[in-house]
Design a protein around this motif. Structure first.
Motif, PDB file in Angstrom:
ATOM      1  N   UNK A 103       0.836  -1.199   0.000  1.00  0.00           N
ATOM      2  CA  UNK A 103       0.000   0.000   0.000  1.00  0.00           C
ATOM      3  C   UNK A 103       0.876   1.257   0.000  1.00  0.00           C
ATOM      4  N   UNK A 104       0.727   2.112  -1.019  1.00  0.00           N
ATOM      5  CA  UNK A 104       1.644   3.245  -1.172  1.00  0.00           C
ATOM      6  C   UNK A 104       1.513   4.309  -0.093  1.00  0.00           C
ATOM      7  N   UNK A 105       0.396   4.346   0.623  1.00  0.00           N
ATOM      8  CA  UNK A 105       0.204   5.446   1.570  1.00  0.00           C
ATOM      9  C   UNK A 105       0.466   5.049   3.024  1.00  0.00           C
ATOM     10  N   UNK A 106       0.977   3.836   3.234  1.00  0.00           N
ATOM     11  CA  UNK A 106       1.299   3.447   4.602  1.00  0.00           C
ATOM     12  C   UNK A 106       2.754   2.999   4.698  1.00  0.00           C
ATOM     13  N   UNK A 150       8.384   4.379   3.195  1.00  0.00           N
ATOM     14  CA  UNK A 150       7.220   4.028   2.396  1.00  0.00           C
ATOM     15  C   UNK A 150       7.656   3.120   1.250  1.00  0.00           C
ATOM     16  N   UNK A 152       7.452   3.257  -1.899  1.00  0.00           N
ATOM     17  CA  UNK A 152       8.090   3.834  -3.093  1.00  0.00           C
ATOM     18  C   UNK A 152       9.559   4.144  -2.876  1.00  0.00           C
ATOM     19  N   UNK A 153       9.994   4.088  -1.614  1.00  0.00           N
ATOM     20  CA  UNK A 153      11.404   4.361  -1.348  1.00  0.00           C
ATOM     21  C   UNK A 153      12.264   3.104  -1.467  1.00  0.00           C
TER      22      UNK A 153
ATOM     23  N   UNK B 220      -9.662   2.079   5.990  1.00  0.00           N
ATOM     24  CA  UNK B 220      -8.299   2.538   6.248  1.00  0.00           C
ATOM     25  C   UNK B 220      -7.468   2.436   4.971  1.00  0.00           C
ATOM     26  N   UNK B 221      -7.253   1.209   4.500  1.00  0.00           N
ATOM     27  CA  UNK B 221      -6.372   1.015   3.348  1.00  0.00           C
ATOM     28  C   UNK B 221      -6.987   1.554   2.067  1.00  0.00           C
ATOM     29  N   UNK B 224      -8.282   5.786   2.129  1.00  0.00           N
ATOM     30  CA  UNK B 224      -7.155   6.724   2.178  1.00  0.00           C
ATOM     31  C   UNK B 224      -6.555   6.948   0.792  1.00  0.00           C
ATOM     32  N   UNK B 225      -6.528   5.883  -0.008  1.00  0.00           N
ATOM     33  CA  UNK B 225      -6.004   6.027  -1.361  1.00  0.00           C
ATOM     34  C   UNK B 225      -7.040   6.607  -2.313  1.00  0.00           C
ATOM     35  N   UNK B 228      -7.763  10.665  -2.231  1.00  0.00           N
ATOM     36  CA  UNK B 228      -6.767  11.676  -2.627  1.00  0.00           C
ATOM     37  C   UNK B 228      -7.271  12.641  -3.706  1.00  0.00           C
ATOM     38  N   UNK B 298      -1.039  12.824   3.152  1.00  0.00           N
ATOM     39  CA  UNK B 298      -1.644  11.501   3.065  1.00  0.00           C
ATOM     40  C   UNK B 298      -0.941  10.610   2.065  1.00  0.00           C
ATOM     41  N   UNK B 299      -0.320  11.195   1.060  1.00  0.00           N
ATOM     42  CA  UNK B 299       0.370  10.384   0.058  1.00  0.00           C
ATOM     43  C   UNK B 299       1.843  10.751   0.016  1.00  0.00           C
ATOM     44  N   UNK B 300       2.685   9.897   0.608  1.00  0.00           N
ATOM     45  CA  UNK B 300       4.113  10.221   0.715  1.00  0.00           C
ATOM     46  C   UNK B 300       4.787  10.421  -0.630  1.00  0.00           C
ATOM     47  N   UNK B 301       4.207   9.844  -1.683  1.00  0.00           N
ATOM     48  CA  UNK B 301       4.865   9.936  -2.988  1.00  0.00           C
ATOM     49  C   UNK B 301       4.870  11.358  -3.529  1.00  0.00           C
ATOM     50  N   UNK B 303       5.374  14.051  -1.764  1.00  0.00           N
ATOM     51  CA  UNK B 303       6.264  14.930  -1.012  1.00  0.00           C
ATOM     52  C   UNK B 303       7.592  15.184  -1.700  1.00  0.00           C
ATOM     53  N   UNK B 304       8.017  14.234  -2.518  1.00  0.00           N
ATOM     54  CA  UNK B 304       9.346  14.365  -3.088  1.00  0.00           C
ATOM     55  C   UNK B 304       9.300  15.054  -4.444  1.00  0.00           C
TER      56      UNK B 304
END
Lengths: 330, 306
Positions: A103-106, A150, A152-153, B220-221, B224-225, B228, B298-301, B303-304
């Motif tokens: 899951x990409x967001x956890x 995460x 993706x890292x 939850x899983x 959250x996705x 977005x 909410x979405x770490x991807x 951030x970069x």
């Protein structure tokens, strides 16, 4: 006692074109500490069979079986909640696509600890310790820091290791690996295979390994079920099936494996002529008869018999003699 | 994260600057401000006098810098019509519009998110079709008609709710439903589409294979996705509502920003129009920024490298 025993498993998929018979009466039997390989080409029903055993089939699928027992307890009439308690706890599964299976967001921690606490309860610290232990065990350095990363890292190989760790969080008795190395590069593939074999040994798990790669089978398998068009056409110990292949399809598969030094530059790789039969008709006859080079007149009129030989080696064919003596009885 | 925030903030300021230029030019080109100020009975000399007194004869560029200078001190100018400071007018009207907007977007979310999730769980079934039907109704029924129907039903036949005014919280219930039901369908469709896609994804299959409970998977899983893209849409719709709905505000006699904008436009009260456009754009910029930040939380991807 046999860890998992499935008899006459059938899976049908409802499609717009009609009922697709994906799995047509498959028997599967796995012992503790042993690996059963389901081998066959894409679409032969090997993944569907595995998903059926975990109750993970898509909503358009329906299945039936004469027997499905985990450690002697029948799962035939088990409800979703029973199956859900078993999944990830007593039976785990690893999939083909490590890049998208997390899951990409956890964070890794959330996902690993979530599984542990779902089945084993316990507090955060216990779950975290278990996660760190397993991440280290599956060969991830710096596990403590990885926990807060995460998906993706991480690289594909690392993600597959994380998924293996996730599958092992609750010390399952059986682990089902659905082509876990297909999406990885060859070096990583080899490492993951060694790791899985070691872990199976160490934890005494049973393992079902689904693949189309005969090279992988020869390295990891104890028993082999060769599947074709939704049926098991040959089964037996690894040495029996690979060494004394009896079914024409298995023989064709083996001829199509490139062997450095054996197939010279000039010789052509073996192929099996023809295509897979339609999955929409119910057909008790041999599914391979249209492509078989040894077919007899009887193949077009009578269902193929199961020919058995030593060490549980058997093949579904009119025109074969099981000559295997290599099979060690399981 | 800090770099991301600063970058977005800088972009937002740039957007507002550009909008201030556009509104300024439009308001000075669309109509001669001296004409607007002087009224119908003014003579040519009067107009010329006004033009010189307010500096409308000076180059547009200089006028813009003057305007911006005053703006930075919080001076939005004065209404041509009432002669009162524009900031005062806005401050008077904004609370009603804001309350209506919050209630409307709240109503839209409360209906759209569960409905979208339910529809996604049973795609192409009766439940899904029913949800789609509700969505189509919300989309197809015009605001003013929905408002009138609500007034008829709850205000006149049942007499449960007051039909006009903005003196109490209860007054806002019907307008919020009317305005919210217009925003709801798009939200619902997006939640459904997102949820359908997420539920088909590999990581949900992994979660199921690990025996994760169904409600954990969904709320939850999954959500959250799936939520977005919805966050961005909520921000845009909320911005739209904060700009005030002319139709809803006039039907329910709510004296908000939308009503003020309509009044000003019909009488070419340029300073007010200019200020409203600018404020609405600022609200949009702030809301999109907030949505972006929330998304990146909410979405770490995200951030970069952005």
């Amino acid at each position: 006692m046999t860890l998992l025993s499935v008899k006459n498993l059938r899976v049908n998929l409802r499609t717009d074109a009609g009922r697709l018979r994906a799995v047509r009466g498959v028997d599967i039997s796995v012992e503790r500490g042993q690996t059963l390989c389901l081998v066959g080409e894409s679409g032969c029903g090997k993944s569907m069979a595995a998903l059926a055993m975990l109750g993970l089939l898509p909503p358009s699928a329906e299945w039936s079986a004469d027997e499905m027992k985990l450690d002697g307890v029948s799962l035939l009439n088990a409800g979703q909640s029973t199956l859900s308690n078993i999944r990830g706890n007593r039976v785990s599964m690893i999939f083909q696509e490590p890049m998208t299976a997390l899951n990409p967001t956890f964070t890794i921690r959330d996902q690993l600890c979530g599984v542990y606490r779902r089945h084993k309860g316990g507090n955060r610290a216990q779950a975290r310790e278990r996660a760190i232990y397993l991440l280290e065990r599956v060969g991830i350095s710096n596990a403590r820091n990885r926990l807060d990363q995460y998906p993706h890292e991480l690289s594909g190989g690392l993600r597959q290791r994380v998924l293996i760790a996730m599958a092992l969080m609750c010390e399952p008795e059986l682990i089902i690996c659905d082509e876990p190395t297909t999406a990885l590069d060859v070096t990583t593939q080899a490492q993951i295979l060694v790791l899985l074999a070691e872990l199976r040994e160490e934890l005494g798990m049973g393992m079902i390994f689904i693949t189309h790669d005969l090279g992988v089978v020869s390295r990891i398998g104890d028993h082999i079920n060769v599947m074709y068009a939704g049926r098991v056409v040959e089964s037996g110990t690894r040495d029996a099936v690979l060494g004394c292949a009896s079914h024409p399809y298995t023989q064709g598969l083996l001829r199509s494996v490139p062997r450095p030094g054996v197939n010279g530059l000039q010789s052509r790789l073996g192929t099996i002529p023809g295509t897979v039969p339609s999955f929409y008709q119910a057909d008790p006859l041999c599914p391979f008869r249209g492509r078989c080079e040894r077919k007899l007149p009887i193949c077009a009129s009578q269902a193929p018999p199961v020919r058995s030989g030593a060490g549980h080696h058997s093949a579904l064919c009119h025109n074969t003699e099981i000559s295997s003596i290599a099979g060690n009885s399981a | 994260m800090l770099e991301f925030t600063l970058k977005r903030l800088g972009l937002g300021v740039l957007v507002i600057l550009i909008i201030s230029v556009i509104t300024f030019i439009l308001s000075h080109v669309a109509i001669d401000p001296a004409l607007g100020l002087s009224g119908d009975s003014a003579t040519a000399e009067d107009i010329e006098a006004i033009r010189q007194r307010y500096g409308f004869d000076r180059p547009l560029m200089l006028q813009y810098f003057d305007y911006m200078g005053r703006l930075l001190q919080g001076d939005l100018g004065q209404s041509y019509l009432s002669g009162r400071p524009v900031s005062e007018l806005l401050a008077e009207r904004f609370p009603d519009t804001a309350l209506l907007a919050v209630l409307s977007i709240g109503f839209a979310m409360i209906v759209a998110i569960p409905l979208g999730v339910i529809a996604a769980l049973k795609p192409n079934t009766l439940v899904d079709r029913a949800a789609l039907f509700i969505a189509v109704c919300g989309q197809a029924i015009p605001n003013f008609w929905a408002g009138l129907l609500l007034i008829l039903l709850f205000g006149i036949y049942l007499q449960w709710l007051p039909i006009s005014g903005s003196t109490s919280f209860v007054h806002f219930i019907m307008p919020a439903i009317a305005l919210g039901s217009y925003a709801m369908p798009a939200l619902m469709r997006l939640v459904r589409a997102g949820m359908v896609e997420v539920l088909r994804s590999d990581y949900i299959r992994t979660a199921r294979a690990m025996g994760v409970r169904r409600r954990t998977i969904l709320f939850k899983y999954g959500l959250r996705n799936a939520i977005l893209p919805v966050i961005s849409l909520i921000a845009v719709q909320f911005g739209f509502m904060l700009g005030g709905s002319i139709v809803i505000e006039s039907i329910f006699a709510i004296n908000g920003i939308g009503y003020l904008a309509w009044q000003s436009m019909s009488r070419a009260d340029m300073p007010v129009i200019q200020a409203i456009v600018l404020i609405i754009s600022m609200i949009y910029v702030v809301l999109t920024l907030a949505a972006d930040l929330l998304n990146s939380l909410m979405d770490p991807r995200i951030r970069i490298n952005r």
